[in-house]
Design a protein around this motif. Structure first.
Motif, PDB file in Angstrom:
ATOM      1  N   ARG A 197       0.911  -1.284   0.089  1.00  0.00           N
ATOM      2  CA  ARG A 197      -0.152   0.011  -0.117  1.00  0.00           C
ATOM      3  C   ARG A 197       0.938   1.117  -0.206  1.00  0.00           C
ATOM      4  O   ARG A 197       2.137   1.214   0.577  1.00  0.00           O
TER       5      ARG A 197
ATOM      6  N   HIS B 253      -2.714  -0.561  -3.471  1.00  0.00           N
ATOM      7  CA  HIS B 253      -3.785   0.646  -2.748  1.00  0.00           C
ATOM      8  C   HIS B 253      -2.735   1.803  -2.852  1.00  0.00           C
ATOM      9  O   HIS B 253      -1.644   1.825  -2.453  1.00  0.00           O
TER      10      HIS B 253
ATOM     11  N   ASP C  48      -6.542   6.413  -0.789  1.00  0.00           N
ATOM     12  CA  ASP C  48      -7.698   5.580  -0.325  1.00  0.00           C
ATOM     13  C   ASP C  48      -8.242   4.792  -1.576  1.00  0.00           C
ATOM     14  O   ASP C  48      -9.397   4.248  -1.242  1.00  0.00           O
ATOM     15  N   ARG C  49      -7.834   4.384  -2.496  1.00  0.00           N
ATOM     16  CA  ARG C  49      -8.367   3.627  -3.632  1.00  0.00           C
ATOM     17  C   ARG C  49      -7.497   2.361  -4.108  1.00  0.00           C
ATOM     18  O   ARG C  49      -6.391   2.281  -3.627  1.00  0.00           O
ATOM     19  N   ASP C  50      -8.211   1.373  -4.474  1.00  0.00           N
ATOM     20  CA  ASP C  50      -7.646   0.147  -4.903  1.00  0.00           C
ATOM     21  C   ASP C  50      -6.887   0.327  -6.062  1.00  0.00           C
ATOM     22  O   ASP C  50      -7.488   0.847  -7.048  1.00  0.00           O
TER      23      ASP C  50
END
Ligand code: PLP
Length: 295
Positions: A140, A270, A273-275
């Motif tokens: 991430r 990620h 805050d997005r995949d």
């Protein structure tokens, strides 16, 4: 066989032609004191370094790392390193390592001791922490403002952007900030919203079949892993390019990779805050190439 080796090196002038290079290395015990308190590398971070991956007895991309060391020395106005001497030090350390396994080999060239006449240098190689899971599962990441606009490197060369200096306190602070935000790593943006690099890695994005990375215009390091991967991608029919990458292109990419010499390729699963799309087979392919012997 020792898996940790430290050599203190008497740095030779770039043009010195000495056959007994071994006599300029001095092996020390890394757990014992080895530097003087006046050392400017520790007092001011005034020096440069390289970290080379060693895989199963092979130091990866030694020449590109040494060329970048030479470039960093030029930017920092340090004496030009004697590349054959560094090559010999690397060869000696690698020959003493176990024949299998992954290691991180660090080269340091410091301005030396305060008021002293000569730079100091050393090499330290130790086992690389296990990155198998990171390579498989990805990471991430968060975007962080680096605080510089595009063109800063040209306007303010004294910032030493583009040199791999020992002053990594900012890079380490960015990693702590990433962790505070629940991520593993960070991607620096210029203050006008363009992708730069990670605190310890280069950024590569893929859209369809086109792989892009920010042009190493002087504000970021030109990554040896990124260059090697682009050679591989080109040789296997994929298109690669250097270009300005606005943050929107990062957020909407088909894949985002952070690549560096020891961790190798970590896919970003990620971003903020997005995949992001993540392809485990692609991760396997990139890392299989990066683990193969490369020069
Ligand atoms: N950019 C920065 C700031 C780095 O510290 C690193 C490596 O440590 C890289 C990029 C990637 O460089 P390389 O692939 O040569 O390890």
């Amino acid at each position: 066989m020792a898996d940790t080796i430290t050599l203190l090196i008497e740095p030779l002038p770039a043009d010195a032609d000495i056959t007994r290079l071994d006599a300029t290395f001095h092996e020390v015990d890394a757990s014992m004191p080895a530097l003087r308190v006046g050392e400017l590398s520790t007092q001011r971070g005034d020096g440069i370094f390289e970290t080379i991956g060693v895989v199963d007895g092979h130091a990866q991309e030694t020449r590109p790392h040494l060329e970048r060391l030479r470039n960093s020395a030029r930017i920092c106005e340090l004496p030009e390193p004697n590349l054959p001497q560094w090559e010999a030090a690397i060869a000696r350390a690698v020959a003493a390592l176990p024949p299998t396994g992954e290691f991180a080999l660090k080269l340091v060239l410091s301005r030396g001791v305060e008021h002293g006449p000569a730079p100091t240098a050393w090499l330290h190689v130790a086992p690389a922490a296990g990155f198998v899971e990171v390579r498989r599962r990805g990471i991430r990441a968060v975007t962080l403002d680096r605080g510089y606009g595009r063109g800063t490197a040209e306007r303010a060369p004294w910032l030493l952007l583009g040199a791999k200096t020992l002053s990594y306190a900012v890079n380490m602070a960015a990693l702590r900030e990433a962790k505070r935000r629940g991520a593993h790593d960070a991607i620096f943006l210029t203050s006008d919203g363009y992708v730069m690099e990670g605190p310890t890695s280069s950024v590569i994005i893929r859209r369809g079949d086109v792989w892009s990375t920010p042009a190493p215009s002087g504000a970021i390091l030109h990554g040896t892993t990124q260059q090697s991967l682009f050679e591989h991608l080109g040789a296997t029919g994929r298109q690669t390019e250097y270009r300005d990458i606005p943050v929107y292109d990062l957020e909407t990419a088909d894949a985002v990779w952070l690549v560096s010499s020891v961790r190798l390729a970590a896919g970003v699963t990620h971003l903020d805050d997005r995949d992001l799309p993540y392809d485990a087979d692609e991760a396997r392919e990139l890392n299989a190439y990066l683990l193969s012997p490369r020069d």
